[in-house]
Scaffold this motif. Structure first.
Motif, short mmCIF file in Angstrom:
data_model
loop_
_atom_site.label_atom_id
_atom_site.label_comp_id
_atom_site.label_asym_id
_atom_site.label_seq_id
_atom_site.Cartn_x
_atom_site.Cartn_y
_atom_site.Cartn_z
N ARG A 150 -82.20 6.25 -71.87
CA ARG A 150 -80.80 6.47 -71.50
C ARG A 150 -79.90 5.42 -72.15
O ARG A 150 -78.82 5.73 -72.67
N ILE A 151 -80.33 4.17 -72.12
CA ILE A 151 -79.54 3.10 -72.71
C ILE A 151 -79.45 3.26 -74.22
O ILE A 151 -78.38 3.08 -74.83
N THR A 152 -80.56 3.61 -74.85
CA THR A 152 -80.56 3.83 -76.30
C THR A 152 -79.63 4.96 -76.70
O THR A 152 -78.87 4.86 -77.67
N ARG A 153 -79.67 6.06 -75.94
CA ARG A 153 -78.78 7.19 -76.24
C ARG A 153 -77.31 6.80 -76.08
O ARG A 153 -76.45 7.25 -76.85
N ALA A 154 -77.02 5.97 -75.08
CA ALA A 154 -75.64 5.53 -74.87
C ALA A 154 -75.15 4.71 -76.05
O ALA A 154 -74.02 4.89 -76.53
N LYS A 155 -75.99 3.81 -76.55
CA LYS A 155 -75.61 3.02 -77.73
C LYS A 155 -75.37 3.92 -78.94
O LYS A 155 -74.41 3.73 -79.69
N LYS A 156 -76.27 4.89 -79.15
CA LYS A 156 -76.11 5.79 -80.29
C LYS A 156 -74.84 6.62 -80.17
O LYS A 156 -74.15 6.87 -81.16
N LYS A 157 -74.52 7.04 -78.96
CA LYS A 157 -73.31 7.81 -78.75
C LYS A 157 -72.08 6.99 -79.13
O LYS A 157 -71.18 7.48 -79.83
N LEU A 158 -72.05 5.74 -78.69
CA LEU A 158 -70.91 4.89 -79.02
C LEU A 158 -70.81 4.64 -80.52
O LEU A 158 -69.70 4.52 -81.06
N SER A 159 -71.96 4.56 -81.20
CA SER A 159 -71.95 4.29 -82.63
C SER A 159 -71.33 5.42 -83.44
O SER A 159 -70.93 5.23 -84.59
N THR A 160 -71.24 6.62 -82.85
CA THR A 160 -70.66 7.76 -83.56
C THR A 160 -69.14 7.84 -83.39
O THR A 160 -68.50 8.67 -84.04
N LEU A 161 -68.59 7.01 -82.52
CA LEU A 161 -67.17 7.09 -82.20
C LEU A 161 -66.36 6.16 -83.10
O LEU A 161 -66.86 5.12 -83.56
N ASP A 162 -65.14 6.52 -83.34
CA ASP A 162 -64.23 5.67 -84.10
C ASP A 162 -63.63 4.63 -83.16
O ASP A 162 -63.00 4.97 -82.16
N ARG A 163 -63.86 3.38 -83.46
CA ARG A 163 -63.34 2.25 -82.67
C ARG A 163 -63.63 2.43 -81.18
O ARG A 163 -62.72 2.48 -80.35
N PRO A 164 -64.92 2.50 -80.80
CA PRO A 164 -65.26 2.72 -79.39
C PRO A 164 -64.83 1.59 -78.47
O PRO A 164 -64.65 1.80 -77.27
N PHE A 165 -64.63 0.39 -79.02
CA PHE A 165 -64.26 -0.74 -78.18
C PHE A 165 -62.81 -1.15 -78.37
O PHE A 165 -62.44 -2.29 -78.11
N ALA A 166 -61.99 -0.20 -78.84
CA ALA A 166 -60.56 -0.46 -78.90
C ALA A 166 -60.01 -0.59 -77.48
O ALA A 166 -60.52 0.02 -76.54
N ARG A 167 -58.98 -1.39 -77.35
CA ARG A 167 -58.42 -1.63 -76.02
C ARG A 167 -57.80 -0.33 -75.48
O ARG A 167 -56.92 0.25 -76.10
#
Length: 411
Positions: A150-167
């Motif tokens: 589950r944690i690995t899938r969550a990381k992979k999901k975020l890696s596909t997003l544009d600027r996932p850690f934008a404010r």
């Protein structure tokens, strides 16, 4: 031979780790690489600080080491990581990265709306909260391998997003509040009663959860669930000194010396709980705080208002059905209607909590209440074999031995 870190330095690294991770992720937007860089920075600190001494700015030192690690990665993958390279090459002054505490912001950033609540909570607990995959799996009543996936899938999901850690904007911050509160609750719970190891409690985890919840309460003083969670933590943590004996042994609630409870903290917790009641019992943290307040206000175990606690658990279970909530209601029901009623309700949890040591331990307690000491001994020993917590195992084994000594039971 390299010297070992002092306990104070280890505690400092544990405290700074999520802040450094937050700074690196916010700077570069690459979660996996930031985690790797953090681990290298922590390793460098563990090997260099004992000989060279603590740097004047430990947080800034760790961030700079992490940045150098990320620089190597970015430079090696320029073609694939153009955005990260651009961000890295931008000049940023040390004062900006050193002074801000990114820990709370990192909790909100990890609880991304693109992830399910379960996935974002698991990822945040692992990456920022400092819990192991096994500890997180235990909180979710799942196998460790399932939680790792589950944690690995969550990381992979975020890696596909544009600027996932934008404010995020103000409205989005608010939408992420629920998962963040759940994360803080689970971190506090692990600190209050560790799932594994020689220590019953981890004050560093519970203290950090309280600190961050206080920060949210300062930002959202009118939110009853935030106030409820803070109250629950305070009322529970107030019993910490009385929960263990001289040798770290577990002392159950009914046997604790209530003079050792932290009364000023209890007063604060009760005041917070009371402040939420004008809007009714509408949230799980608020209800749990009310239950904790009933326990805290009882002068002795015999004075506990179990009828009120049972009523609160009935409301809690209707609001948020969960096998662990039902297990707590089992105890309250037994205290009000007798152990037979509690055992009958416990039987309904056999499938949901199969192999869970807490269910087995509760059954042992109820059999002891009913006077069936042979059955109690069997359940206590089974629970002791299942728990990974040394203090819990020792308590359950001792309880079985005491019953055997008292009754002459040989099983």
């Amino acid at each position: 031979m390299t010297k070992a870190l002092t306990r104070a330095a280890e505690d400092l690294l544990r405290e700074l780790a999520p802040q450094v991770l937050g700074a690196l992720v916010r700077r570069f937007g690459d979660f996996d690489t930031a985690e790797d860089a953090l681990q290298e920075a922590l390793l460098a600190a563990a090997t260099q600080w004992p000989d060279e001494g603590l740097p004047d700015n430990p947080r800034g030192w760790l961030i700079q080491v992490g940045q150098r690690r990320m620089a190597d990665v970015v430079r090696a993958e320029v073609a694939r990581r153009r955005r990260e390279t651009t961000v890295f090459d931008r000049e940023v002054g040390d004062a900006d990265v050193v002074q801000r505490d990114d820990t709370l912001a990192m909790y909100f950033l990890c609880c991304h709306p693109a992830l399910s609540d379960a996935a974002s909570i698991a990822l945040t607990l692992r990456a920022v909260g400092g819990l192991s995959t096994a500890e997180i799996a235990g909180a979710f009543l799942l196998p460790e391998a399932t939680m790792a996936q589950r944690i690995t899938r969550a990381k992979k999901k975020l890696s596909t997003l544009d600027r996932p850690f934008a404010r995020p904007g103000d409205a989005e911050w608010r939408n992420r509040l629920g998962p963040v509160l759940h994360v803080l609750y689970l971190i506090f719970t692990e600190g209050h009663t560790t799932t594994a190891g020689a220590e019953l409690q981890r004050a560093d985890l519970s203290g950090e959860a309280i600190r961050l919840t206080r920060s949210i309460h300062a930002l959202l003083p009118e939110d009853t669930e935030v106030a409820g969670l803070l109250a629950l933590m305070l009322l529970t943590d107030a019993r910490r000194a009385a929960r263990t004996g001289a040798h770290g042994e577990l002392i159950p609630l009914a046997e604790q010396d209530r003079a050792r409870w932290d009364r000023p903290v209890i007063t604060e917790g009760v005041r917070l709980t009371t402040s939420t009641l004008a809007q009714g019992l509408s949230g799980p943290y608020q209800i749990q705080a009310a239950i904790a307040a009933v326990h805290a206000e009882a002068a002795s175990a015999d004075d506990t208002d179990w009828k009120q606690i049972l009523q609160l658990y009935n409301i809690f279970e209707r609001l948020a059905p969960n096998p662990m909530v039902t297990l707590n209601r089992v105890v309250a029901l037994a205290m009000v209607e007798g152990p037979a009623a509690g055992l009958a309700l416990a039987d309904t949890l056999e499938e949901q909590l199969a192999g869970n040591h807490r269910l087995t331990a509760v059954r042992g307690h109820l059999h002891e209440m009913a006077g069936d000491h042979a059955a109690a001994i069997t359940e206590y020993l089974a629970a002791a074999a299942r728990t990974t917590s040394t203090p819990e195992r020792n308590y359950l084994t001792l309880r079985a031995a005491q019953l055997r000594s008292t009754t002459g039971t040989s099983s």
